[in-house]
Design a protein around this motif. Sequence first.
Motif, PDB file in Angstrom:
ATOM      1  N   TYR A 107      52.136  62.495  26.420  1.00 55.20           N
ATOM      2  CA  TYR A 107      52.670  61.232  26.896  1.00 55.20           C
ATOM      3  C   TYR A 107      51.982  60.333  27.611  1.00 55.20           C
ATOM      4  CZ  TYR A 107      52.764  64.693  30.975  1.00 55.20           C
ATOM      5  OH  TYR A 107      52.326  65.467  31.727  1.00 55.20           O
ATOM      6  N   LEU A 108      50.715  60.625  27.877  1.00 61.22           N
ATOM      7  CA  LEU A 108      49.834  59.425  28.554  1.00 61.22           C
ATOM      8  C   LEU A 108      49.008  59.060  27.504  1.00 61.22           C
ATOM      9  CD1 LEU A 108      48.357  61.935  31.478  1.00 61.22           C
ATOM     10  CD2 LEU A 108      50.332  60.223  31.520  1.00 61.22           C
ATOM     11  N   PRO A 109      48.630  57.664  27.669  1.00 67.60           N
ATOM     12  CA  PRO A 109      47.751  56.854  26.851  1.00 67.60           C
ATOM     13  C   PRO A 109      46.416  57.599  26.711  1.00 67.60           C
ATOM     14  CG  PRO A 109      49.068  55.362  28.090  1.00 67.60           C
ATOM     15  CD  PRO A 109      49.262  56.646  28.753  1.00 67.60           C
ATOM     16  N   ALA A 110      45.799  58.330  27.582  1.00 64.29           N
ATOM     17  CA  ALA A 110      44.538  58.951  27.759  1.00 64.29           C
ATOM     18  C   ALA A 110      44.653  60.312  26.957  1.00 64.29           C
ATOM     19  CB  ALA A 110      44.215  59.453  29.219  1.00 64.29           C
ATOM     20  N   ASP A 111      45.782  60.851  26.302  1.00 63.46           N
ATOM     21  CA  ASP A 111      45.890  61.677  25.448  1.00 63.46           C
ATOM     22  C   ASP A 111      45.703  61.381  24.091  1.00 63.46           C
ATOM     23  OD1 ASP A 111      48.910  62.752  27.306  1.00 63.46           O
ATOM     24  OD2 ASP A 111      46.881  63.571  27.591  1.00 63.46           O
ATOM     25  N   TYR A 112      45.129  60.015  23.964  1.00 61.51           N
ATOM     26  CA  TYR A 112      45.331  59.644  22.451  1.00 61.51           C
ATOM     27  C   TYR A 112      43.642  59.178  22.352  1.00 61.51           C
ATOM     28  CZ  TYR A 112      49.966  60.750  22.002  1.00 61.51           C
ATOM     29  OH  TYR A 112      51.343  61.125  22.080  1.00 61.51           O
ATOM     30  N   ASP A 113      43.199  59.373  21.075  1.00 58.62           N
ATOM     31  CA  ASP A 113      41.879  58.964  20.779  1.00 58.62           C
ATOM     32  C   ASP A 113      41.777  57.747  20.043  1.00 58.62           C
ATOM     33  OD1 ASP A 113      40.656  61.867  19.141  1.00 58.62           O
ATOM     34  OD2 ASP A 113      42.284  60.598  18.843  1.00 58.62           O
ATOM     35  N   TYR A 114      42.570  57.538  19.147  1.00 56.91           N
ATOM     36  CA  TYR A 114      42.584  56.626  18.469  1.00 56.91           C
ATOM     37  C   TYR A 114      43.856  55.789  18.210  1.00 56.91           C
ATOM     38  CZ  TYR A 114      38.289  58.427  16.065  1.00 56.91           C
ATOM     39  OH  TYR A 114      37.190  58.992  15.846  1.00 56.91           O
ATOM     40  N   TRP A 115      43.617  54.179  18.329  1.00 56.83           N
ATOM     41  CA  TRP A 115      44.924  53.362  18.337  1.00 56.83           C
ATOM     42  C   TRP A 115      44.838  52.336  17.178  1.00 56.83           C
ATOM     43  CZ3 TRP A 115      48.277  53.512  22.400  1.00 56.83           C
ATOM     44  CH2 TRP A 115      48.036  54.685  23.661  1.00 56.83           C
ATOM     45  N   GLY A 116      46.034  52.063  16.880  1.00 57.40           N
ATOM     46  CA  GLY A 116      46.307  50.806  16.095  1.00 57.40           C
ATOM     47  C   GLY A 116      46.083  49.587  17.060  1.00 57.40           C
ATOM     48  N   GLN A 117      46.064  48.435  16.164  1.00 54.38           N
ATOM     49  CA  GLN A 117      45.847  47.163  16.588  1.00 54.38           C
ATOM     50  C   GLN A 117      47.138  46.573  17.365  1.00 54.38           C
ATOM     51  OE1 GLN A 117      46.541  47.600  13.598  1.00 54.38           O
ATOM     52  NE2 GLN A 117      48.013  45.904  13.196  1.00 54.38           N
ATOM     53  N   GLY A 118      48.349  47.397  17.170  1.00 52.99           N
ATOM     54  CA  GLY A 118      49.384  46.754  17.668  1.00 52.99           C
ATOM     55  C   GLY A 118      50.358  45.762  16.832  1.00 52.99           C
ATOM     56  N   THR A 119      51.533  45.737  17.128  1.00 56.84           N
ATOM     57  CA  THR A 119      52.620  44.911  16.288  1.00 56.84           C
ATOM     58  C   THR A 119      53.549  44.632  17.208  1.00 56.84           C
ATOM     59  OG1 THR A 119      53.637  44.670  14.193  1.00 56.84           O
ATOM     60  CG2 THR A 119      54.045  46.807  15.274  1.00 56.84           C
ATOM     61  N   GLN A 120      53.674  43.083  17.331  1.00 55.01           N
ATOM     62  CA  GLN A 120      55.085  42.632  18.156  1.00 55.01           C
ATOM     63  C   GLN A 120      56.256  42.926  17.734  1.00 55.01           C
ATOM     64  OE1 GLN A 120      54.462  40.875  21.312  1.00 55.01           O
ATOM     65  NE2 GLN A 120      56.474  41.048  21.401  1.00 55.01           N
ATOM     66  N   VAL A 121      56.997  43.506  18.682  1.00 49.69           N
ATOM     67  CA  VAL A 121      58.555  43.644  18.415  1.00 49.69           C
ATOM     68  C   VAL A 121      59.373  42.550  19.596  1.00 49.69           C
ATOM     69  CG1 VAL A 121      60.556  44.860  18.665  1.00 49.69           C
ATOM     70  CG2 VAL A 121      58.512  45.587  17.402  1.00 49.69           C
ATOM     71  N   THR A 122      60.125  41.676  19.045  1.00 51.86           N
ATOM     72  CA  THR A 122      60.558  40.980  20.096  1.00 51.86           C
ATOM     73  C   THR A 122      62.284  40.998  19.689  1.00 51.86           C
ATOM     74  OG1 THR A 122      59.000  39.438  20.220  1.00 51.86           O
ATOM     75  CG2 THR A 122      60.979  38.426  21.024  1.00 51.86           C
ATOM     76  N   VAL A 123      62.940  41.237  20.535  1.00 48.12           N
ATOM     77  CA  VAL A 123      64.366  41.264  20.619  1.00 48.12           C
ATOM     78  C   VAL A 123      65.093  40.131  21.357  1.00 48.12           C
ATOM     79  CG1 VAL A 123      66.436  42.792  20.932  1.00 48.12           C
ATOM     80  CG2 VAL A 123      64.068  43.991  20.202  1.00 48.12           C
ATOM     81  N   SER A 124      65.703  39.553  20.676  1.00 51.83           N
ATOM     82  CA  SER A 124      66.305  38.222  21.357  1.00 51.83           C
ATOM     83  C   SER A 124      67.670  38.668  21.715  1.00 51.83           C
ATOM     84  CB  SER A 124      66.682  36.963  20.428  1.00 51.83           C
ATOM     85  OG  SER A 124      67.209  37.471  19.246  1.00 51.83           O
ATOM     86  N   SER A 125      68.310  38.161  22.927  1.00 51.60           N
ATOM     87  CA  SER A 125      69.501  38.642  23.671  1.00 51.60           C
ATOM     88  C   SER A 125      70.689  37.355  23.292  1.00 51.60           C
ATOM     89  CB  SER A 125      69.325  39.005  25.213  1.00 51.60           C
ATOM     90  OG  SER A 125      69.104  37.771  25.775  1.00 51.60           O
TER      91      SER A 125
END
Length: 125
Positions: A107-125
């Motif tokens: 559950y910690l970011p430090a537990d993971y050694d490879y990461w993707g670049q990320g994708t934006q999720v935007t939820v409008s209210s």
Amino acid sequence: QVQLVESGGGLVQAGGSLNLSCTASGRTFSDHMMGWFRQAPGKEREVVAAISGGGSVTFYADSVKGRFTIARDNAKNTMYLFMNSLKAEDTAVYYCARRSSYRLTYYLPADYDYWGQGTQVTVSS
């Protein structure tokens, strides 16, 4: 070297759905637990969900239980995050990550050694 590539983010109205995918390079995908994290502006990166190498064991943050589903297809080297009943507070950059073989927690970011670049999720209210 492992590469993780996310796709599927976008803009959606509250109550809507989005599906994220994460495709990994390499031949050891099924050997590793995988996770989805998210990071909202000004906040720390937090775990959203994680899934064991074989896919039979899953974990969810309390904030997404009952709304999000994590899954994987090892034949396709791909992990998914199916997001339903989205809320404005789900707005963040979502990252997929591969857990290190040398870590005991998930559950910690430090537990993971490879990461993707990320994708934006935007939820409008």
